[in-house]
Design a protein around this motif. Sequence first.
Motif, PDB file in Angstrom:
ATOM      1  N   TYR A  45      -3.017  42.480 -41.281  1.00  0.00           N
ATOM      2  CA  TYR A  45      -2.993  41.546 -40.491  1.00  0.00           C
ATOM      3  C   TYR A  45      -3.950  40.434 -40.847  1.00  0.00           C
ATOM      4  O   TYR A  45      -3.523  39.407 -41.050  1.00  0.00           O
ATOM      5  CB  TYR A  45      -3.526  41.670 -38.954  1.00  0.00           C
ATOM      6  CG  TYR A  45      -3.434  40.764 -38.030  1.00  0.00           C
ATOM      7  CD1 TYR A  45      -2.458  39.735 -37.160  1.00  0.00           C
ATOM      8  CD2 TYR A  45      -5.085  40.083 -38.017  1.00  0.00           C
ATOM      9  CE1 TYR A  45      -2.529  38.791 -36.295  1.00  0.00           C
ATOM     10  CE2 TYR A  45      -5.565  39.292 -36.988  1.00  0.00           C
ATOM     11  CZ  TYR A  45      -3.937  38.376 -36.487  1.00  0.00           C
ATOM     12  OH  TYR A  45      -4.377  37.159 -36.156  1.00  0.00           O
ATOM     13  N   ASN A  49      -2.734  36.765 -42.700  1.00  0.00           N
ATOM     14  CA  ASN A  49      -3.484  35.708 -42.016  1.00  0.00           C
ATOM     15  C   ASN A  49      -4.265  34.885 -42.825  1.00  0.00           C
ATOM     16  O   ASN A  49      -4.764  33.152 -43.259  1.00  0.00           O
ATOM     17  CB  ASN A  49      -3.639  35.670 -40.438  1.00  0.00           C
ATOM     18  CG  ASN A  49      -2.312  36.426 -39.690  1.00  0.00           C
ATOM     19  OD1 ASN A  49      -1.790  35.362 -39.222  1.00  0.00           O
ATOM     20  ND2 ASN A  49      -2.501  37.805 -39.562  1.00  0.00           N
ATOM     21  N   VAL A  50      -5.278  36.321 -43.598  1.00  0.00           N
ATOM     22  CA  VAL A  50      -5.796  34.960 -44.434  1.00  0.00           C
ATOM     23  C   VAL A  50      -5.980  35.157 -45.882  1.00  0.00           C
ATOM     24  O   VAL A  50      -6.357  34.385 -46.738  1.00  0.00           O
ATOM     25  CB  VAL A  50      -7.710  36.022 -43.901  1.00  0.00           C
ATOM     26  CG1 VAL A  50      -8.299  35.299 -44.355  1.00  0.00           C
ATOM     27  CG2 VAL A  50      -7.981  36.141 -42.162  1.00  0.00           C
ATOM     28  N   GLY A  53      -2.517  33.979 -46.468  1.00  0.00           N
ATOM     29  CA  GLY A  53      -2.026  33.098 -45.572  1.00  0.00           C
ATOM     30  C   GLY A  53      -2.804  31.551 -45.758  1.00  0.00           C
ATOM     31  O   GLY A  53      -1.932  30.278 -45.528  1.00  0.00           O
ATOM     32  N   TYR A  54      -4.389  31.692 -46.229  1.00  0.00           N
ATOM     33  CA  TYR A  54      -5.457  30.464 -46.139  1.00  0.00           C
ATOM     34  C   TYR A  54      -5.943  30.551 -47.480  1.00  0.00           C
ATOM     35  O   TYR A  54      -5.811  29.275 -47.781  1.00  0.00           O
ATOM     36  CB  TYR A  54      -6.944  31.521 -45.182  1.00  0.00           C
ATOM     37  CG  TYR A  54      -7.097  30.117 -44.648  1.00  0.00           C
ATOM     38  CD1 TYR A  54      -7.539  29.241 -43.803  1.00  0.00           C
ATOM     39  CD2 TYR A  54      -8.611  30.298 -45.777  1.00  0.00           C
ATOM     40  CE1 TYR A  54      -8.381  27.801 -44.786  1.00  0.00           C
ATOM     41  CE2 TYR A  54      -9.932  29.331 -44.840  1.00  0.00           C
ATOM     42  CZ  TYR A  54      -9.090  28.088 -44.497  1.00  0.00           C
ATOM     43  OH  TYR A  54     -10.428  27.066 -44.458  1.00  0.00           O
ATOM     44  N   LYS A 236     -14.662  34.737 -41.874  1.00  0.00           N
ATOM     45  CA  LYS A 236     -13.504  35.634 -42.617  1.00  0.00           C
ATOM     46  C   LYS A 236     -14.655  36.098 -43.854  1.00  0.00           C
ATOM     47  O   LYS A 236     -14.336  37.488 -44.118  1.00  0.00           O
ATOM     48  CB  LYS A 236     -12.881  34.670 -42.853  1.00  0.00           C
ATOM     49  CG  LYS A 236     -12.119  33.458 -42.560  1.00  0.00           C
ATOM     50  CD  LYS A 236     -11.327  32.865 -42.993  1.00  0.00           C
ATOM     51  CE  LYS A 236     -10.059  31.640 -42.002  1.00  0.00           C
ATOM     52  NZ  LYS A 236     -10.987  31.386 -41.550  1.00  0.00           N
TER      53      LYS A 236
END
Length: 352
Positions: A45, A49-50, A53-54, A236
Amino acid sequence: MSWYSKIYVAVREYRAKHRNGGWILTRCLNILLLTQLFFLWMTLYFYINVTVGYYVQSPVQATIYLIICSFLFVMSMWSLAKTLFTRVGRVPERYRPSKELEDRLKAVTPFENNRYVVEKSTAEQLKQQNIILEEMCTFCKVVVAECDQVGRLKYCYECGHLKPDRTRHCSSCGKCSIKYDHHCPWINMCVTHANYKYFLLYVIYTSLLVYWYLLTSLEGAVRYFIIQKWKEDLWKILYYLFSFVAGGVFGYYPLGELLIFHYQLIALNETTVEQTKPAVLRFDNAADYNMGKWNNFRSVFGWGLWMWPIESNEQDGLHFDIRYVNTQQRNRFVRVEEEQSSTPPSCESSTS
């Protein structure tokens, strides 16, 4: 007996007296398995997402990262599922002798503290036991090559049957398993002939997943300091710090250690228990199951589909090729098992 075997034995004894409480304790034995699943899913996950995705800026790079990570994760979960849901290899009923032979064997075996103690048998008792065990083999129409340290054919007094080659009694489960490797507390079950390949694939793919995550997530940690959103992205970097420490430790032990250890075992065609207590084979105490690295590898992973958690084993877990060292004795043993045959199995004048 290992520390976790003592826990399993204590839980079994407690469950025998307290059914409901024992059922709950039995479920609690899955705590290490559930912990692994939780952290693996959390890692996926966070990675999607990080990291992807980021922090990753290039769509092509993000796509490649995502494909590789997803493949390793799917293969890891698939291998784990196959390990958990493949029935543990147990000894077939045909290795169970008659009640009369069992009673005769027990009558000439010392009994202390509610268990049969073969080690305390006299020379005469050992001789009688071996005669009865040979009769059991004839009755069951089976032939075995392994014996114990005193040259006696192997029999499990707890399970009440002869032991096929490479079979061991698991003190954690309280049952015998064919080609028993070990009882793994991380997955809460025995690793045997039936699921050994899947277990190794789970270790391999999970290790690769952890190493891939650590390697590619370094970019995210570097970009945190480049972007300099100190407060907004603080959680994060804290998660990165935690995951790097946990992943580094877990990637080294048990995953890294297991990879090295089981590679060494496969190279010698040994199981975990055989490394600490080597198998003793009749007619040649120096004999073993080592048929060369390639054949040893194939005996575990099968032919062709070795990297996929799909059944590809060419052995039945009961019979194994033997490398005899004593050339004068190598022709004395033959394994013949024909359930429909009217003649008892032979043990001479051929090669195993």
